[in-house]
Write an enzyme that holds these catalytic residues in place. Structure first.
Site, PDB file in Angstrom:
ATOM      1  NE  ARG A   9      83.679 -31.734  35.041  1.00  0.00           N
ATOM      2  CZ  ARG A   9      84.988 -31.629  35.220  1.00  0.00           C
ATOM      3  NH1 ARG A   9      85.650 -30.638  34.676  1.00  0.00           N
ATOM      4  NH2 ARG A   9      85.648 -32.509  35.940  1.00  0.00           N
ATOM      5  CD  GLN A  64      78.088 -36.335  39.941  1.00  0.00           C
ATOM      6  OE1 GLN A  64      76.927 -36.568  40.247  1.00  0.00           O
ATOM      7  NE2 GLN A  64      78.993 -35.971  40.798  1.00  0.00           N
ATOM      8  CB  SER A  74      84.810 -36.559  36.478  1.00  0.00           C
ATOM      9  OG  SER A  74      84.522 -35.240  36.805  1.00  0.00           O
TER      10      SER A  74
END
Ligand code: NAD
Length: 357
Positions: A118, A123, A129
């Site tokens: 993470r 990302q 997420s």
């Protein structure tokens, strides 16, 4: 390189969507789509146009060099896949600890998307997420639908309605999205977390952060929460109870990676909640944050509706697929260079997600 896209079983999402493929023609791959793979997410086979060829499942399992899916292929599928094929999916090795061995025995190579670190660099590949964000949003909409009361304050000729009070347990990705969604609907929101970093994030969304002193916050846990002491959990449960009795909705998202979820709402607390209140427990698949949660079920106890569901991303399949697909493509672009698999184990994203070294 032939990339096989499987149809999900019991899930309306698809791992790669037509838009993503159209935007990434430079990947130099031939796509084999399982018939109707995207149908229930709103992506008919025809929408993929000539970027794919459509086949039955057996053909894809037999012929693809790399196979993508959201849920891992089952044992019967694995038996049909040729050795050395690369699988990219959510294998969840923290929960299915034998999965790497099973895949290695079949000489398959696997990357687990939930193991991507993470980090800022990763990302754009972080499916956890993007799916958690969809779940947090859907959890609030589901709660609003089940609640026999309004979320926003209403001042009408027939009288005034006070805004709903929403309590969010765990302010990670899902929790923060739940806070933002509940605020947009006009609710008053407060949230708990054990990570210090969460306080600022919660407050920046206009919600109140409830702090229980003495939480263990481990900087070495990769941003994840760690187990708390029994004494801390008891104090936290008491604090949750004080607030639960005044809340209309609880959105529970607290998780500890690879562990059973912490119990934060005891049955005594539920008995004291207002009738008609709603609990949505996104931690249901790992035991739930609420003592009475039953996974994959909507139940009513003491007049409170308790929804246990850790896969709410599936209930918004079109956008959820689109986000998953973009994340997955960003990962594939790291893995495939000029049409060839490039297994660069010096790359922390590749090394971190490679579960069959
Ligand atoms: P998660 O799903 O593992 O857990 C949800 C939340 O529950 C977490 O915020 C956790 O702290 C909290 N929690 C655990 N025990 C609790 C307890 N007893 N009481 C209250 N809350 C409790 O978390 P996640 O949403 O997957 O996020 C994990 C971490 O990764 C977070 O720190 C997040 O900010 C970070 N993250 C970083 C990036 C990045 O930099 N690229 C991307 C996404 C997430």
């Amino acid at each position: 390189m032939k990339i096989g896209i499987l149809k999900e079983d019991q899930d309306r999402r698809v791992s790669l969507t037509p838009d993503t493929l159209a935007k990434n023609a430079q990947l130099v791959a031939q796509y084999l789509l399982e018939k109707d793979a995207g149908q229930s997410a709103g992506y008919a086979d025809a929408a993929y146009g000539d970027t794919v060829s459509v086949h039955d499942r057996a053909t894809i399992l037999r012929e693809a060099d790399l196979i993508v899916s959201i849920h891992p292929p089952n044992e019967a599928d694995l038996a049909q896949i040729k050795p050395q094929t690369v699988l990219v999916s959510l294998f969840q090795p923290y929960f299915d600890q034998e999965v790497s061995d099973r895949l290695r025995q079949r000489t398959l190579r696997a990357f687990s998307l939930d193991m991507i670190p993470r980090t800022t660099l990763a990302q754009a590949m972080d499916v956890l997420s993007s799916m958690a964000s969809v779940s947090g949003y859907q959890a609030v909409l589901m709660a609003a639908n089940h609640l026999p009361r309004y979320f926003p304050m209403m001042i009408t000729a027939a009288g005034s309605i006070r805004p709903a009070k929403v309590l969010v347990l765990g302010a990670g990705v899902a929790g923060l999205q739940a806070i933002a969604t509940a605020k947009r609907l006009g609710a008053m929101v407060e949230a708990f977390d054990v990570r210090k970093a969460a306080k600022e994030e919660v407050e920046s969304l206009g919600a109140k952060f409830v702090e229980v002193a003495g939480a263990r916050d481990d900087a070495g846990a990769g941003g994840y929460a760690v187990d708390q002491s029994e004494e801390f959990l008891q104090r936290q449960q008491q604090e949750v109870q004080n607030r639960a009795t005044k809340s209309d909705v609880i959105i529970a998202t607290a998780q500890i990676r690879g562990r059973k979820a912490p119990i934060l709402v005891r049955k005594e607390s539920i008995a004291q909640m207002k009738p008609g209140s709603v609990i949505v427990d996104l931690a249901a698949s790992t035991g739930g944050n609420c003592e009475l949660t039953e996974d994959q079920k909507i139940i009513e106890r003491h007049g409170v509706t308790i929804i246990g569901n850790s896969n709410l991303a599936e209930t918004m399949p079109q956008d959820a697929s689109s986000l998953f697909s973009n994340n997955l493509m960003n990962f594939l672009r790291l893995l495939i260079v000029e049409g060839e698999l490039q297994l660069d184990l010096d790359n922390e994203i590749i090394a971190g997600s490679y579960i069959t070294p």
